[in-house]
Scaffold this motif. Sequence first.
Motif, mmCIF file in Angstrom:
data_model
loop_
_atom_site.group_PDB
_atom_site.id
_atom_site.type_symbol
_atom_site.label_atom_id
_atom_site.label_comp_id
_atom_site.label_asym_id
_atom_site.label_seq_id
_atom_site.Cartn_x
_atom_site.Cartn_y
_atom_site.Cartn_z
ATOM 1 N N GLY A 3 0.797 -1.213 0.000
ATOM 2 C CA GLY A 3 0.000 0.000 0.000
ATOM 3 C C GLY A 3 0.827 1.259 0.000
ATOM 4 N N LEU A 4 2.137 1.156 0.293
ATOM 5 C CA LEU A 4 2.988 2.344 0.254
ATOM 6 C C LEU A 4 3.151 2.829 -1.182
ATOM 7 C CD1 LEU A 4 5.817 1.549 2.840
ATOM 8 C CD2 LEU A 4 3.745 2.889 3.160
ATOM 9 N N PHE A 5 3.321 1.889 -2.096
ATOM 10 C CA PHE A 5 3.456 2.217 -3.517
ATOM 11 C C PHE A 5 2.641 1.225 -4.344
ATOM 12 C CE2 PHE A 5 7.565 3.514 -1.613
ATOM 13 C CZ PHE A 5 7.514 4.877 -1.894
ATOM 14 N N ILE A 6 2.124 1.703 -5.461
ATOM 15 C CA ILE A 6 1.383 0.824 -6.366
ATOM 16 C C ILE A 6 2.341 -0.043 -7.169
ATOM 17 C CG2 ILE A 6 -0.194 0.756 -8.340
ATOM 18 C CD1 ILE A 6 -1.371 3.399 -7.348
ATOM 19 N N ASP A 7 3.403 0.562 -7.654
ATOM 20 C CA ASP A 7 4.384 -0.157 -8.460
ATOM 21 C C ASP A 7 5.692 0.617 -8.450
ATOM 22 O OD1 ASP A 7 3.900 2.024 -10.138
ATOM 23 O OD2 ASP A 7 2.570 0.878 -11.464
ATOM 24 N N ALA A 8 6.681 0.076 -9.173
ATOM 25 C CA ALA A 8 7.988 0.714 -9.207
ATOM 26 C C ALA A 8 7.940 2.085 -9.874
ATOM 27 C CB ALA A 8 8.992 -0.190 -9.936
ATOM 28 N N GLY A 13 8.303 8.142 -9.554
ATOM 29 C CA GLY A 13 7.602 9.411 -9.635
ATOM 30 C C GLY A 13 7.621 10.179 -8.329
ATOM 31 N N ARG A 14 7.399 9.480 -7.224
ATOM 32 C CA ARG A 14 7.347 10.173 -5.937
ATOM 33 C C ARG A 14 8.724 10.610 -5.470
ATOM 34 N NH1 ARG A 14 3.015 7.080 -2.198
ATOM 35 N NH2 ARG A 14 3.716 8.676 -0.732
ATOM 36 N N LEU A 15 9.753 9.828 -5.799
ATOM 37 C CA LEU A 15 11.108 10.286 -5.499
ATOM 38 C C LEU A 15 11.473 11.479 -6.367
ATOM 39 C CD1 LEU A 15 13.041 6.912 -5.091
ATOM 40 C CD2 LEU A 15 12.413 8.521 -3.288
ATOM 41 N N HIS A 20 14.833 13.597 -6.270
ATOM 42 C CA HIS A 20 15.781 12.484 -6.297
ATOM 43 C C HIS A 20 15.472 11.588 -7.486
ATOM 44 C CE1 HIS A 20 18.856 10.092 -4.161
ATOM 45 N NE2 HIS A 20 18.262 9.060 -4.730
ATOM 46 N N LEU A 21 16.431 11.461 -8.395
ATOM 47 C CA LEU A 21 16.248 10.656 -9.598
ATOM 48 C C LEU A 21 16.829 9.264 -9.395
ATOM 49 C CD1 LEU A 21 17.289 13.292 -12.298
ATOM 50 C CD2 LEU A 21 14.972 12.678 -11.589
ATOM 51 N N VAL A 22 16.051 8.234 -9.735
ATOM 52 C CA VAL A 22 16.531 6.853 -9.635
ATOM 53 C C VAL A 22 16.243 6.129 -10.938
ATOM 54 C CG1 VAL A 22 16.239 6.727 -7.134
ATOM 55 C CG2 VAL A 22 14.350 6.035 -8.620
ATOM 56 N N ASP A 23 16.991 5.071 -11.183
ATOM 57 C CA ASP A 23 16.758 4.265 -12.373
ATOM 58 C C ASP A 23 15.734 3.181 -12.074
ATOM 59 O OD1 ASP A 23 18.123 2.371 -10.870
ATOM 60 O OD2 ASP A 23 19.991 2.585 -11.999
ATOM 61 N N ASP A 24 15.401 2.394 -13.089
ATOM 62 C CA ASP A 24 14.375 1.359 -12.932
ATOM 63 C C ASP A 24 14.771 0.319 -11.894
ATOM 64 O OD1 ASP A 24 12.806 2.573 -14.845
ATOM 65 O OD2 ASP A 24 13.554 1.332 -16.504
ATOM 66 N N THR A 28 12.613 -0.492 -8.570
ATOM 67 C CA THR A 28 12.053 -1.837 -8.378
ATOM 68 C C THR A 28 12.502 -2.429 -7.055
ATOM 69 O OG1 THR A 28 12.002 -2.219 -10.767
ATOM 70 C CG2 THR A 28 11.924 -4.160 -9.351
ATOM 71 N N ALA A 29 13.776 -2.250 -6.700
ATOM 72 C CA ALA A 29 14.277 -2.774 -5.431
ATOM 73 C C ALA A 29 13.537 -2.158 -4.248
ATOM 74 C CB ALA A 29 15.783 -2.512 -5.321
ATOM 75 N N LEU A 30 13.299 -0.858 -4.284
ATOM 76 C CA LEU A 30 12.560 -0.201 -3.207
ATOM 77 C C LEU A 30 11.122 -0.690 -3.149
ATOM 78 C CD1 LEU A 30 13.813 3.487 -3.512
ATOM 79 C CD2 LEU A 30 14.287 1.890 -1.653
#
Length: 304
Positions: A3-8, A13-15, A20-24, A28-30
């Motif tokens: 429930g914290l996130f719908i998907d990766a 998007g929220r980061l 803060h920019l992250v790769d796929d 996905t790991a988070l």
Amino acid sequence: MSGLFIDAEEVRGRLDTVGHLVDDGTATALFLATVLDRPLLVEGEPGVGKTSLAKALAQALDTPLIRLQCYEGLTPGEALYEWNHQRQLLAIRLTEARGGQLADADVFTEEFLHDRPLLRAVRHVGPLPPVLLIDEIDRADDEFEALLFEFLGEWSITVPELGTFAAVRPPVVLLTSNRSRELHDALRRRCLYHWIDFPSPERAAQILRRSVPAASEPLIASATQFIGGVRRLDLDKAPGMAEAIDWVSALAALRVARLTRADVLGTLSTVAKSPDDRVAITEALDRLDPSGRLLDPPEQARRP
């Protein structure tokens, strides 16, 4: 913790909304760590953004960040909990001054318990779990790793005088390591794992644009190319994104629009972290082309 996130993609998007920019792979790991209620062990060379990832995650979730900075000699009391001995002694003396006497059960209560990071994460009360950052776990002793096993496996901490405290909702746990020593297999088994590479030139430029909005586009382009060339030198401490951001921030503060040899020499303290590295980078400046790119170093200067 679902429930914290719908998907990766929502993680990315929220980061992104907190800068803060992250790769796929990182997104996905988070996402999997939050869905599976598993701690995430994040490794990578210093300066690639492991610690800032946890800070950004807490900000994106609008939940507290609880940080445990590890170091050699870290004790259980500094990580779990401590008794406030001064308050206990004061309570005993006040009671004795009034003619009374306190039993052990009277001074070993929650009133005198001082929560350290791990217990604070377990006892957190709120709509969302906290983000617990166990930073630079490789700097702690083997004994401290063993201390984490019960916590990471059961999300609970036992205080002998009071009983066991269990988390209502498991915290989001990120452990970071610079691989200064090998971690115990038992700790790795309890965690999901992700390695953060130094970003590609395109992503590095994106991060610099976001982090240093005052920098001109030509400066960002040449600085990105220059850092990439420097990282191919045989240095004691290759500059990471943290150093790149500091460097471009310094150049922007000096109102540098296009990179020159003089600009590099004047701001080298933000990039070179040892005398030998300073010499190596200074010598490499002879191969700086007009765009800021370092030409290929000679074979003896290449990283193995």
